[in-house]
Design a protein around this motif. Structure first.
Motif, PDB file in Angstrom:
ATOM      1  N   TYR A   1       0.822  -1.202   0.000  1.00 12.18           N
ATOM      2  CA  TYR A   1       0.000   0.000   0.000  1.00 12.18           C
ATOM      3  C   TYR A   1       0.861   1.260   0.000  1.00 12.18           C
ATOM      4  O   TYR A   1       1.892   1.324   0.653  1.00 12.18           O
ATOM      5  N   ASN A   2       0.368   2.291  -0.661  1.00 14.86           N
ATOM      6  CA  ASN A   2       1.047   3.590  -0.571  1.00 14.86           C
ATOM      7  C   ASN A   2       0.816   4.249   0.776  1.00 14.86           C
ATOM      8  O   ASN A   2       1.707   4.924   1.308  1.00 14.86           O
ATOM      9  N   PHE A   3      -0.377   4.062   1.332  1.00 15.97           N
ATOM     10  CA  PHE A   3      -0.725   4.676   2.617  1.00 15.97           C
ATOM     11  C   PHE A   3      -1.588   3.708   3.419  1.00 15.97           C
ATOM     12  O   PHE A   3      -2.336   2.901   2.864  1.00 15.97           O
TER      13      PHE A   3
ATOM     14  N   GLY B   1       3.131   4.341   3.587  1.00 15.08           N
ATOM     15  CA  GLY B   1       3.316   2.911   3.433  1.00 15.08           C
ATOM     16  C   GLY B   1       4.565   2.601   2.635  1.00 15.08           C
ATOM     17  O   GLY B   1       5.668   2.635   3.153  1.00 15.08           O
ATOM     18  N   ARG B   2       4.383   2.324   1.360  1.00 20.02           N
ATOM     19  CA  ARG B   2       5.502   1.942   0.498  1.00 20.02           C
ATOM     20  C   ARG B   2       6.528   3.060   0.426  1.00 20.02           C
ATOM     21  O   ARG B   2       6.184   4.234   0.385  1.00 20.02           O
ATOM     22  N   ALA B   3       7.800   2.690   0.395  1.00 18.02           N
ATOM     23  CA  ALA B   3       8.881   3.675   0.385  1.00 18.02           C
ATOM     24  C   ALA B   3       8.929   4.422  -0.946  1.00 18.02           C
ATOM     25  O   ALA B   3       8.446   3.953  -1.973  1.00 18.02           O
ATOM     26  N   GLY B   4       9.545   5.594  -0.900  1.00 20.80           N
ATOM     27  CA  GLY B   4       9.755   6.368  -2.114  1.00 20.80           C
ATOM     28  C   GLY B   4       9.393   7.827  -2.010  1.00 20.80           C
ATOM     29  O   GLY B   4       9.711   8.609  -2.899  1.00 20.80           O
ATOM     30  N   GLY B   5       8.730   8.202  -0.914  1.00 18.76           N
ATOM     31  CA  GLY B   5       8.364   9.597  -0.721  1.00 18.76           C
ATOM     32  C   GLY B   5       6.865   9.785  -0.827  1.00 18.76           C
ATOM     33  O   GLY B   5       6.288   9.589  -1.900  1.00 18.76           O
ATOM     34  N   ALA B   6       6.218  10.172   0.260  1.00 12.66           N
ATOM     35  CA  ALA B   6       4.763  10.278   0.285  1.00 12.66           C
ATOM     36  C   ALA B   6       4.225  11.259  -0.744  1.00 12.66           C
ATOM     37  O   ALA B   6       3.135  11.074  -1.288  1.00 12.66           O
TER      38      ALA B   6
ATOM     39  N   ARG C   1       5.468  11.898  -3.647  1.00 10.06           N
ATOM     40  CA  ARG C   1       5.862  11.541  -5.005  1.00 10.06           C
ATOM     41  C   ARG C   1       4.975  10.419  -5.550  1.00 10.06           C
ATOM     42  O   ARG C   1       4.327   9.700  -4.796  1.00 10.06           O
ATOM     43  N   PRO C   2       4.931  10.264  -6.875  1.00  9.92           N
ATOM     44  CA  PRO C   2       4.061   9.244  -7.482  1.00  9.92           C
ATOM     45  C   PRO C   2       4.693   7.858  -7.428  1.00  9.92           C
ATOM     46  O   PRO C   2       5.135   7.306  -8.434  1.00  9.92           O
ATOM     47  N   VAL C   3       4.733   7.283  -6.241  1.00  9.69           N
ATOM     48  CA  VAL C   3       5.357   5.979  -6.043  1.00  9.69           C
ATOM     49  C   VAL C   3       4.496   4.890  -6.679  1.00  9.69           C
ATOM     50  O   VAL C   3       3.276   4.846  -6.480  1.00  9.69           O
ATOM     51  N   HIS C   4       5.132   4.022  -7.422  1.00  7.03           N
ATOM     52  CA  HIS C   4       4.448   2.887  -8.039  1.00  7.03           C
ATOM     53  C   HIS C   4       4.200   1.848  -6.955  1.00  7.03           C
ATOM     54  O   HIS C   4       5.121   1.212  -6.460  1.00  7.03           O
ATOM     55  N   GLY C   5       2.942   1.709  -6.552  1.00 11.92           N
ATOM     56  CA  GLY C   5       2.600   0.788  -5.486  1.00 11.92           C
ATOM     57  C   GLY C   5       2.480  -0.646  -5.969  1.00 11.92           C
ATOM     58  O   GLY C   5       2.722  -0.957  -7.139  1.00 11.92           O
TER      59      GLY C   5
ATOM     60  N   GLY D   1      -2.844   3.253  -3.631  1.00 11.31           N
ATOM     61  CA  GLY D   1      -3.525   2.304  -2.764  1.00 11.31           C
ATOM     62  C   GLY D   1      -3.551   2.817  -1.339  1.00 11.31           C
ATOM     63  O   GLY D   1      -2.507   3.113  -0.761  1.00 11.31           O
ATOM     64  N   VAL D   2      -4.749   2.933  -0.768  1.00  6.84           N
ATOM     65  CA  VAL D   2      -4.919   3.379   0.613  1.00  6.84           C
ATOM     66  C   VAL D   2      -5.638   2.272   1.377  1.00  6.84           C
ATOM     67  O   VAL D   2      -6.736   1.855   0.982  1.00  6.84           O
ATOM     68  N   ALA D   3      -5.043   1.808   2.455  1.00  5.29           N
ATOM     69  CA  ALA D   3      -5.618   0.708   3.234  1.00  5.29           C
ATOM     70  C   ALA D   3      -6.035   1.182   4.614  1.00  5.29           C
ATOM     71  O   ALA D   3      -5.281   1.886   5.291  1.00  5.29           O
ATOM     72  N   ALA D   4      -7.230   0.788   5.016  1.00  5.27           N
ATOM     73  CA  ALA D   4      -7.687   1.027   6.391  1.00  5.27           C
ATOM     74  C   ALA D   4      -7.241  -0.143   7.253  1.00  5.27           C
ATOM     75  O   ALA D   4      -7.486  -1.308   6.915  1.00  5.27           O
ATOM     76  N   LEU D   5      -6.578   0.157   8.346  1.00  3.71           N
ATOM     77  CA  LEU D   5      -6.086  -0.882   9.249  1.00  3.71           C
ATOM     78  C   LEU D   5      -7.267  -1.468  10.008  1.00  3.71           C
ATOM     79  O   LEU D   5      -7.879  -0.803  10.853  1.00  3.71           O
TER      80      LEU D   5
END
Length: 243
Positions: free
Chosen positions: A113-115, A126-131, A133-137, A149-153
């Protein structure tokens, strides 16, 4: 979607109860170094995001350098499958366990997940690369390109209350990360990049700009209760983006 009972201070249980095709696959291709400057591709106001360093991500665990994609034209909403009775001060430890499971247990490069957002409305990188920035999730196989991708815990099956703080947090990420001009109430055409989704590789599908994981995959994720809140997420995201 995952269905674990992660217990703090004990041995991490493997998250084996996955829905088929419901996660990212590890790629052996070595990704290039990230560009030195972030591209301003976000549309709405930036919310407060807890960084990976703040929640204690193990960067030595990450197998590949971040990859980048285009500005986000879609957001896919997930739930993680965790129990809902966690305390919010436990979330950093839960994320560290999630990172370990994704990398060591599932063989993936990093968190998919991105977040991730928690029940108190806190947003975590979530995923590394810079919140920013357009990180490829690696959250929605076949449709990770130009999406977030945004995930609710937690687990949000039918009848489970969805905290308003969760709805607000997902809407805040959506409003921020969608590219300028994107309409949270709109629809978008995306082309599948592999055959592990509902759509064969190369097939174009039409999605809501704010979709649930189940729209692209044979899965119940993000749970019926959270899926039913997608209209509210779209409404709130649209208001946040209204100048």
């Amino acid at each position: 979607m995952w269905s674990p009972r992660l217990v703090l201070g004990t041995v991490l249980l493997p998250l084996a109860a996955l829905v088929a095709g419901d996660g990212p696959a590890h790629s052996p291709v070595r990704r290039p170094d990230p560009p030195p400057v972030a591209v301003p591709v976000n549309g709405g106001p930036r919310p407060t995001v807890v960084s990976r360093s703040a929640w204690g991500a193990d960067e030595d665990m990450v197998r590949e350098r971040p990859a980048y994609t285009g500005p986000a034209v879609a957001v896919f909403v997930h739930h993680t499958g965790h129990p809902n009775d966690y305390h919010c001060d436990e979330v950093p430890a839960l994320l560290r366990a999630l990172e370990a499971d994704h990398v060591h247990g599932q063989g993936w490069d990093d968190i998919g997940y991105n977040f991730v957002v928690d029940r108190c409305g806190t947003i975590y990188e979530g995923r590394a690369g810079g919140a920013a920035r357009p990180v490829h999730g690696a959250h929605t196989q076949g449709f990770n390109r130009d999406s977030v991708g945004v995930a609710a815990l937690g687990t949000f099956d039918a009848g489970t209350p969805v905290p308003e703080a969760v709805v607000e947090a997902i809407a805040s990420v959506t409003a921020w990360k969608l590219r300028p001009g994107a309409d949270p109430h709109g629809r978008v055409r995306l082309t599948s990049t592999n055959g592990n989704s509902r759509y064969p590789k190369g097939e174009t599908a039409v999605f809501d700009v704010v979709s649930g994981h189940r729209d692209s995959h044979q899965t119940d994720c993000p749970g019926q209760a959270l899926y039913d809140r997608l209209p509210a997420i779209r409404d709130r995201a649209a208001r946040l983006r209204d100048p």
